[in-house]
Design an enzyme around this catalytic site. Structure first.
Site, PDB file in Angstrom:
ATOM      1  N   LYS A  10       6.059  -8.623   0.347  1.00 31.20           N
ATOM      2  CA  LYS A  10       5.769  -7.413  -0.444  1.00 31.20           C
ATOM      3  C   LYS A  10       6.038  -6.156   0.405  1.00 31.20           C
ATOM      4  CE  LYS A  10       2.634 -10.141  -3.187  1.00 31.20           C
ATOM      5  NZ  LYS A  10       1.442 -10.252  -4.003  1.00 31.20           N
ATOM      6  N   HIS A  97       8.594 -10.628 -10.570  1.00 29.88           N
ATOM      7  CA  HIS A  97       7.235 -10.779 -10.039  1.00 29.88           C
ATOM      8  C   HIS A  97       6.281  -9.956 -10.905  1.00 29.88           C
ATOM      9  CE1 HIS A  97       3.777 -10.361  -7.404  1.00 29.88           C
ATOM     10  NE2 HIS A  97       4.215 -11.450  -6.791  1.00 29.88           N
ATOM     11  N   GLU A  99       4.030  -7.986 -10.206  1.00 26.53           N
ATOM     12  CA  GLU A  99       3.869  -6.584  -9.783  1.00 26.53           C
ATOM     13  C   GLU A  99       5.051  -5.738 -10.261  1.00 26.53           C
ATOM     14  OE1 GLU A  99       3.194  -7.558  -5.674  1.00 26.53           O
ATOM     15  OE2 GLU A  99       1.268  -8.440  -6.255  1.00 26.53           O
ATOM     16  N   GLY A 187      -3.377 -12.509  -5.278  1.00 25.60           N
ATOM     17  CA  GLY A 187      -4.120 -11.625  -4.384  1.00 25.60           C
ATOM     18  C   GLY A 187      -5.610 -11.544  -4.673  1.00 25.60           C
ATOM     19  N   SER A 223      -2.697 -16.820  -4.595  1.00 28.41           N
ATOM     20  CA  SER A 223      -3.804 -17.171  -3.685  1.00 28.41           C
ATOM     21  C   SER A 223      -3.637 -18.545  -3.045  1.00 28.41           C
ATOM     22  CB  SER A 223      -5.146 -17.049  -4.415  1.00 28.41           C
ATOM     23  OG  SER A 223      -5.386 -15.708  -4.765  1.00 28.41           O
TER      24      SER A 223
END
Ligand code: PGA
Length: 264
Positions: A10, A97, A99, A187, A223
């Protein structure tokens, strides 16, 4: 195929931190030759990191992008060309992704177009799909995944057909990897149960198996840690993991690779 440990750095790590971690990864890849370690640093440092470890780099260490644009070039300020990605040494790109979808408005169609850009330049695409918590709670997980993958399933059908027609002498190897990443697991320290992961992975397999027995590898992401990776990769349909936070430190990425390696 060996299991894939894909690392999504990232917007993290300075140039010197990246170089240090790249040097560790080179050593790690050498002692875990049965694990495909794929790393997507920030695009700005890709070439530098590759140059730093290039000499005698193990073949199971690959470098990639966190995103690329669908077009080769043009007036697309701030975007990343798949042509340049390839020239700079990338062999894969993460696409869609969550995000990118949430903060930068990427759509299913846009992600598919980016995949076509990767395809033209022989970049493997890791296409991310996954449901939000609200979608999981209202029972629409599988339909969300179906919608996100619909264009890819169609592409796979026609690619499989053209291969069956014998037009290519190469064995059909789709340059497509799917990553199932529940948005609520990214996350957060939360993960689905192993049954929930298997259910979605089997569903994705079913979508693609209608076309061909040659199904894209399917990763799990969200995660993933040294504590849970062993049980995740034991699920038959899990071809590897896409890891964010735990891929940023030598200790945790080493523990992940060793857990995946059959040499342990
Ligand atoms: P995480 O991120 O491992 O930090 O949850 C995964 C991802 O965003 O791909």
């Amino acid at each position: 195929m060996n299991k894939i440990l894909a690392c999504n750095w990232k917007m993290n790590l300075s140039l010197s931190e990246g170089r240090d971690l790249a040097a560790s990864l080179k050593k790690l890849a050498a002692i875990t030759p049965d694990v495909e370690i794929w790393v997507a640093p920030q695009a700005l440092v890709l070439r530098d990191l590759i140059a730093a470890v290039e000499k005698d780099q193990p073949l199971n260490l690959r470098w990639g992008m966190q995103n690329v644009h669908s077009e080769d070039k043009g007036a697309f300020t701030g975007e990343l060309s798949p042509v340049l990605a390839r020239e700079c040494g990338a062999s894969f790109a993460i696409l869609g992704h969550s995000e990118r979808r949430t903060y930068f408005g990427e759509t299913d169609l846009g992600v598919y177009k980016r995949f076509l850009g990767c395809l033209r330049h022989e970049l493997i695409s890791i296409v991310c799909v996954g449901e939000t918590l609200a979608e999981r709670k209202d029972g629409s997980t599988l339909s969300v995944i179906q919608k996100q993958l619909s264009a890819f399933v169609d592409w796979h059908a026609s690619a499989s057909e053209s291969n069956v027609s014998g037009s290519s002498e190469k064995p059909f190897a789709p340059p497509l990897v799917i990553a199932y990443e529940p948005v609520w697991a990214i996350g957060t320290g939360l993960t689905p149960t192993l049954e929930e992961v298997a259910e979605v992975h089997n569903y994705i397999r079913k979508l693609f198996s209608a076309n061909s027995s040659n199904i894209p590898p399917i990763l799990y992401g969200g995660s993933v840690t040294p504590d849970n990776i062993s049980s995740l990769i034991e699920i038959d349909s899990v071809a590897g993991c896409l890891v964010g936070g735990a891929s940023l430190k030598t200790e945790s990425i080493s523990a992940l690779a060793l857990a995946v390696s059959r040499q342990r």
